[in-house]
Design an enzyme around this catalytic site. Sequence first.
Site, PDB file in Angstrom:
ATOM      1  N   GLY A 105       0.868  -1.129  -0.116  1.00 21.74           N
ATOM      2  CA  GLY A 105       0.057   0.000   0.125  1.00 21.74           C
ATOM      3  C   GLY A 105       0.887   1.401  -0.084  1.00 21.74           C
ATOM      4  O   GLY A 105       0.285   2.273  -0.561  1.00 21.74           O
ATOM      5  N   GLU A 108       1.826   1.890  -3.324  1.00 21.56           N
ATOM      6  CA  GLU A 108       0.596   2.171  -4.265  1.00 21.56           C
ATOM      7  C   GLU A 108       0.302   3.575  -4.018  1.00 21.56           C
ATOM      8  O   GLU A 108      -0.458   4.098  -4.930  1.00 21.56           O
ATOM      9  CB  GLU A 108      -0.523   1.119  -3.859  1.00 21.56           C
ATOM     10  CG  GLU A 108      -0.073  -0.283  -4.318  1.00 21.56           C
ATOM     11  CD  GLU A 108      -1.140  -1.427  -3.733  1.00 21.56           C
ATOM     12  OE1 GLU A 108      -1.587  -1.307  -2.608  1.00 21.56           O
ATOM     13  OE2 GLU A 108      -2.109  -1.760  -4.597  1.00 21.56           O
ATOM     14  N   GLU A 128       2.719  -8.292  -1.482  1.00 27.92           N
ATOM     15  CA  GLU A 128       1.341  -8.771  -1.052  1.00 27.92           C
ATOM     16  C   GLU A 128       1.397 -10.230  -1.512  1.00 27.92           C
ATOM     17  O   GLU A 128       0.637 -10.806  -0.450  1.00 27.92           O
ATOM     18  CB  GLU A 128       0.218  -8.210  -1.824  1.00 27.92           C
ATOM     19  CG  GLU A 128      -0.232  -6.591  -1.278  1.00 27.92           C
ATOM     20  CD  GLU A 128       0.787  -5.584  -1.828  1.00 27.92           C
ATOM     21  OE1 GLU A 128       1.751  -5.962  -2.442  1.00 27.92           O
ATOM     22  OE2 GLU A 128       0.246  -4.441  -1.584  1.00 27.92           O
TER      23      GLU A 128
END
Length: 691
Positions: A105, A108, A128
């Site tokens: 994240g 991201e 992930e």
Amino acid sequence: MGNINAAADLSVEGNIGIITLDSPPVNALGADVRDGLAGAVDKAVADPAVEAIVLICAGRTFIAGADISEFGKPPRGIGLHEVQAKIENAPKPVVAAIHGTALGGGLEVALTAHYRVAVPSAKLGLPEVKLGLLPGAGGTQRLPRIVGAAKALDMVTSGTPIGAKAALETGLVDELAPEGELRSAAVAFAQKIVAEKRPLKKVRDLEVKGGSPELFAEFRKANARKFRGFEAPEANIKCIEAASGLPFDEGMKRERELFMGLMTGVQSAAQRYVFFAERQAAKIPNLPEGTATRPINKVGVIGAGTMGGGISMNFLSAGIPVTIVEMKQDALDRGTGIIRKNYENTAAKGKLTAEGVERNMGLLTASMSLDDLADCDLVIEAVFEQMDIKKEVFGKLDRIAKPGAILASNTSYLNVDEIAAATSRPQDVVGLHFFSPANVMRLLEVVRGARTAPDVLATAMEVAKKIGKVAVVAGVCFGFIGNRMLSSRQREANKLILEGAMPWDVDRVLYDFGFPMGPFQMADLAGLDIGWSKEKSRGETLRDRLCEIDRRGQKNGAGFYDYDEKRNRTPSPLVEKMILDFAAEKGIARRAISDEEIVERCIYPMINEGAKVLDEGMAYRGSDIDIVWINGYGWPVYRGGPMFYGDTVGLQTVLDRLNHYRATQGDDFAPSPLLEKLAAEGGKLSQYAAK
Ligand code: TC6
């Protein structure tokens, strides 16, 4: 901190708004960080004095990902996608300033910024897949738009981060900042963007390059073996395919669906559990935090065989000098020769430089005298697995080693307390059980003797981390945690082949369960004659009989299987006949055995034995047992380890099946009282911690 909330701050320097996130230890994207970040972006956008925004993190790293501990719990605060939309749609340029690790994240979020600046030591990645997931915050759709489909496939399915310099080459990072000067460099970069009136570069608007059907077909084929059993890699591939073939918003929808499928599945739950279990294993209850450790600057290893050599390599690779001792010159030469060859093989694969080989070998001293271990801080004995020999070695070590040196045994079964009693300093003695090949396998069982001093234990854990091992503390019992449980599986595997299965049936079923190989393949690989003696052999076991006719395993081309020159194995008709004869001799009426019975008979006794290990306090936690099995015995990580697997099946079911087999197989299947108790209470073995 704080003009936004406890985790986020906005300050303004000239025309640049600087958002600083500060949420130790790793700035994970918990509710506070998301709320704070969203509030800060809103405020910076609304402030007319701010012309560009820098997003930076305090502490040791940029955002290291979503907060894994929040997964599976009811949502709190603003959603991550919403925060990302605020950044991406901001009417002013946003620059992500990256140090440490921008992972999951975290990356991201950075991908929704318009520009990225990083220090050379930073690492960027989407790990992930290691948690049984996919980057569900647009990572699978945005990353290939920058780095291309092939590189993105590699990154999302391996989870391995890339360095900032490689990121610069692929365009993932726009500029490198000098180490230690990230903040000022990012501000200067943002000022430059404003001055040059550069456009707001949105990753979502870029085209994906190189996403041909052949690429995906070839990638799947090349990695089929590596991804066997795992659900997440395939879901990640599908997402990159979607990015290549669909408009951005549709790709995002596909990513969401596939993400939810993984998130609610057992595999990801198992892999997330393992992430925390591994970190938990390093914490020793009843050992005060901050217990001083002993410095380990020089290590002695006794025995230059396979184990001693492998153990030495761990320390040499970590830059710690080793003195290795053997009794005979030719054995010593052979042992050190193998160490060198192993390093040279690593270098040939491009994973070590030629200088690296020499540097490591330069740290190795070979000796034929135990007296040369007098200045070692830690001595590890890896001699023959026989109590009288171990005692003799430890008696000698006691006279030679300097005061305060840690004396460790690499025994895999023997009583560490009895070994310690051969010295005048049992407080300095500990078991360090490495797994073969010792330079490769991540597991280290640290065996705590009755009198092992707390600082010796703490030092063992610290050293383990330094040499890249995952250490788990075990108590003194036969076979400790791992081998004790392995014995129960081996016992059943041996019984099954007399009752009706063949070795290749048992191996196939356990391979399909997710192990890298089954027990008979493993036995052939290790050598059937380990611990076997021609003089004492009376043909009482199948193994005796195999060794008696010189079927010693892979090394001489025949064991349970037949092997060709390339070590390809095929079921052996001769062994099949031997098994049938042996069973007949023992009066065993053979019957058809289902795959389900093979799984239950091999795995459930291990779960039962694990419960006994816990009940006796031989492991601190159920999760420690799982870490042993994943890192030492190839237990498939997506099944979380034997304790987690027992919980997944349901402890009542496991108990019922143990009782079922007990009726025909006897007390080998007698359930542990702890298993009975947890099954009755609805408790979990993986959550169990010894009092
Ligand atoms: C994701 O982002 C999904 C996105 C989809 C969104 C829809 N969360 O490893 P260390 C804790 S998935 C919560 O010892 P290091 C850790 O438990 C996530 N906690 O330190 C430990 O706590 P303790 C993708 C976390 O310097 C402490 O931090 N990201 C998280 O050796 C220190 O950890 C990842 O998979 C987290 N994300 O290594 C990255 N991360 O002290 C996972 C760490 O109470 N993290 N903690 O025991 C790592 O790989 C490493 O922790 C590291 C730092 C490289 C960031």
